[in-house]
Design an enzyme around this catalytic site. Structure first.
Site, mmCIF file in Angstrom:
data_model
loop_
_atom_site.group_PDB
_atom_site.id
_atom_site.type_symbol
_atom_site.label_atom_id
_atom_site.label_comp_id
_atom_site.label_asym_id
_atom_site.label_seq_id
_atom_site.Cartn_x
_atom_site.Cartn_y
_atom_site.Cartn_z
ATOM 1 N N CYS A 256 0.848 -1.151 -0.048
ATOM 2 C CA CYS A 256 0.035 0.112 0.066
ATOM 3 C C CYS A 256 0.796 1.474 -0.060
ATOM 4 C CB CYS A 256 -0.923 0.008 1.195
ATOM 5 S SG CYS A 256 -2.088 -1.328 1.225
ATOM 6 N N HIS A 335 11.680 3.182 6.449
ATOM 7 C CA HIS A 335 11.777 1.910 6.297
ATOM 8 C C HIS A 335 12.202 1.130 7.671
ATOM 9 C CE1 HIS A 335 11.716 -2.170 4.252
ATOM 10 N NE2 HIS A 335 11.410 -1.481 2.898
ATOM 11 N N HIS A 388 -5.929 18.869 6.612
ATOM 12 C CA HIS A 388 -6.738 17.862 6.217
ATOM 13 C C HIS A 388 -5.619 16.546 6.321
ATOM 14 C CE1 HIS A 388 -9.887 20.400 4.586
ATOM 15 N NE2 HIS A 388 -8.628 21.095 4.073
ATOM 16 N N ASN A 425 -10.549 -1.175 1.052
ATOM 17 C CA ASN A 425 -9.156 -1.040 1.002
ATOM 18 C C ASN A 425 -8.825 -1.158 -0.323
ATOM 19 O OD1 ASN A 425 -6.447 -0.868 1.142
ATOM 20 N ND2 ASN A 425 -6.239 -2.066 2.992
#
Length: 482
Positions: A256, A335, A388, A425
């Site tokens: 994702c 990461h 936002h 999703n």
């Protein structure tokens, strides 16, 4: 094959934990640095070409403007030093000072434009909404899964419980082929799904921006599981007939979080190839993530992942600022793959029967929460305020944990929850469905900052901060418009 050779080519990956902090967490930054073009090795050098190249540089409009400006400054300085009587020729104007200041202004502008970092603009984006006949309600999902004959009754009940609490509504989209009894998912099934979603999003983007496909010089496509030959990016090039020197990249296996990685790649390429458009396409092939077995850790992705794709058009040209919606202000990538727990928390694996699926274990939520907290702290120190927030729409449980961990309000997570409910999703494209939701339901004002954050296998955590360049409302190509 010898034993040592089998070990060398084993599919198992052993990751050694090194460089961790005292508290057991560690982050590192990944940055794609643009490489300079090696003209000497990519073209055939000839005297005629050298003359033509030099002629082109000498007649460059920007270079000519700089030379004229320097000459104007020099001439006006010489005229002043020689005390010429310009007022005799132009009694109402001080021509010497005028030439000096105009020339100096142009020189300053030239230096500023050439030596300041080039901006990255998001001209527009589009999210694909599949046809209504692909909508699958939660009850229909369970009914079709039972009729497929692939799952035990215990697995059916488990998926039913997950669907009940995951936050997905009754209007998300799925390829019906995954439920077909005795059907083995083929490469052609994945290609057809990817073509439907990718081409649909790109068509809507091109219609909105009025950009011709041959004007696109950079293409970056990301899809986590489906990787074909020719690649998905080649499919886009063939379908839309992009020019033969397009800089094409295909990202796979990054989950994702790959959508923001694709934006990062496009941003750096725009520095190397200025004056062109970059098209970024983010999608996922649900048919290739579908698991037809009974391991619970692999059944979770069945309940969450849904069809979708987003296409984004970027530019680094300052001439495009007037038509752009947003400017990229910050991009952060971390990461945690150095840790075994993070590295193994999400991965594709086979069960005891050899059936492949996406495995998600309990360590995934804990790993991503630590990354999200660090991103929020770092970016708020940079920007101080987000009007936002778009958090990748994974599941209700993850959104609840993030909201509590980061002390966010319901308004902060509204876009993610509404997207999860309506579209499910959609992997790396979900943050763009969320931004489309904000444009449709909230008046995004000029100067507002939008934080997009996503995470994926690895664990990777990536963030974008966009600044609105004008007041932005709903658009015709919005997936939220009926």
């Amino acid at each position: 094959m010898a034993r040592d050779e089998r070990k060398q080519f084993s599919a198992e990956i052993d990751v050694k934990n090194s460089g961790a902090d005292v508290d057991g967490t560690a982050d590192f930054f990944m940055k794609v640095q643009p490489a300079s073009r090696d003209f000497l090795s990519s073209i055939r050098i000839s005297p005629k070409y050298i003359v033509k190249l030099g002629y082109g540089y000498l007649l460059s409009p920007r270079l000519c403007l700089l030379i004229v400006s320097i000459l104007a400054v020099s001439f006006s300085t010489s005229a002043e030093s020689e005390k010429l009587k310009w007022q005799d020729l132009c009694p109402k104007f001080d021509l010497v000072n005028g030439l000096f200041f105009v020339g100096l202004l142009v020189v300053v502008m030239f230096v500023y434009l050439d030596f300041t970092p080039k901006p990255t603009y998001l001209l527009d984006f589009a999210c694909y909404r599949p046809p209504d006949d692909l909508k699958v309600s939660k009850d229909e999902f369970i009914e079709l899964a039972r009729k497929s004959g692939n799952f035990s009754e215990a697995s059916i009940e488990f998926q039913q419980r997950v669907l009940k609490s995951c936050g997905i509504g009754n209007e998300s989209y799925m390829p019906r082929v995954v439920f077909r009894p005795d059907h083995n998912i083929t490469l052609n099934d994945g290609r057809e799904e990817a073509a439907m979603t990718m081409f649909g999003a790109i068509n809507e983007l091109l219609a909105a921006t009025k950009i011709r496909p041959r004007d696109i010089g950079i293409l970056v496509v990301n899809c986590g599981v489906l990787n074909t030959t020719p690649s998905l990016s080649s499919m886009v090039i063939n379908h839309f007939k992009l020019k033969n020197d397009v800089q094409s990249f295909n990202l796979g296996g990054m989950g994702c979080a790959a959508g923001i990685v694709a934006i990062d790649v496009a941003k750096d390429l725009l520095k190397v190839y200025p004056g062109t458009y970059a098209l970024v396409v983010s999608t996922e092939a649900v048919s290739f993530t579908w698991y037809k077995g009974n391991d619970r850790d692999k059944l979770i992705s069945n309940c969450f992942l849904r069809m979708g794709a987003a296409a984004m058009l970027l530019s680094s040209s300052r001439y495009h600022r007037w038509r752009a919606k947003y400017e990229l202000k910050h991009l952060l990538r971390t990461h945690q793959g150095m840790h075994d727990t993070s590295f193994k928390s999400m991965h594709i694996a086979e069960d005891a029967k050899g059936t492949q699926g996406v495995s998600i274990n309990d360590n995934a939520v804990e790993a991503l929460l630590s990354s999200v907290s660090w991103h929020l702290k770092f970016l708020t120190n940079k920007t101080r305020l987000f009007e936002h927030i778009c958090i990748v729409a994974t599941s209700k449980k993850v959104l609840d944990e993030i909201e509590m961990k980061l002390e966010l309000t319901e308004d902060n997570t509204e876009a993610a929850r509404k997207t999860l409910e309506r579209f499910g999703n959609t992997s790396s494209s979900s943050i763009w469905y969320e931004l489309a939701y904000l444009e449709s339901s909230t008046n995004i004002k000029n100067g507002h900052r939008i934080w997009q954050i996503s995470f994926g296998s690895g664990i990777k955590c990536n963030s974008l901060v966009w600044k609105a360049l004008k007041n932005i409302g709903s658009t015709n190509q919005s997936p939220w418009e009926c």
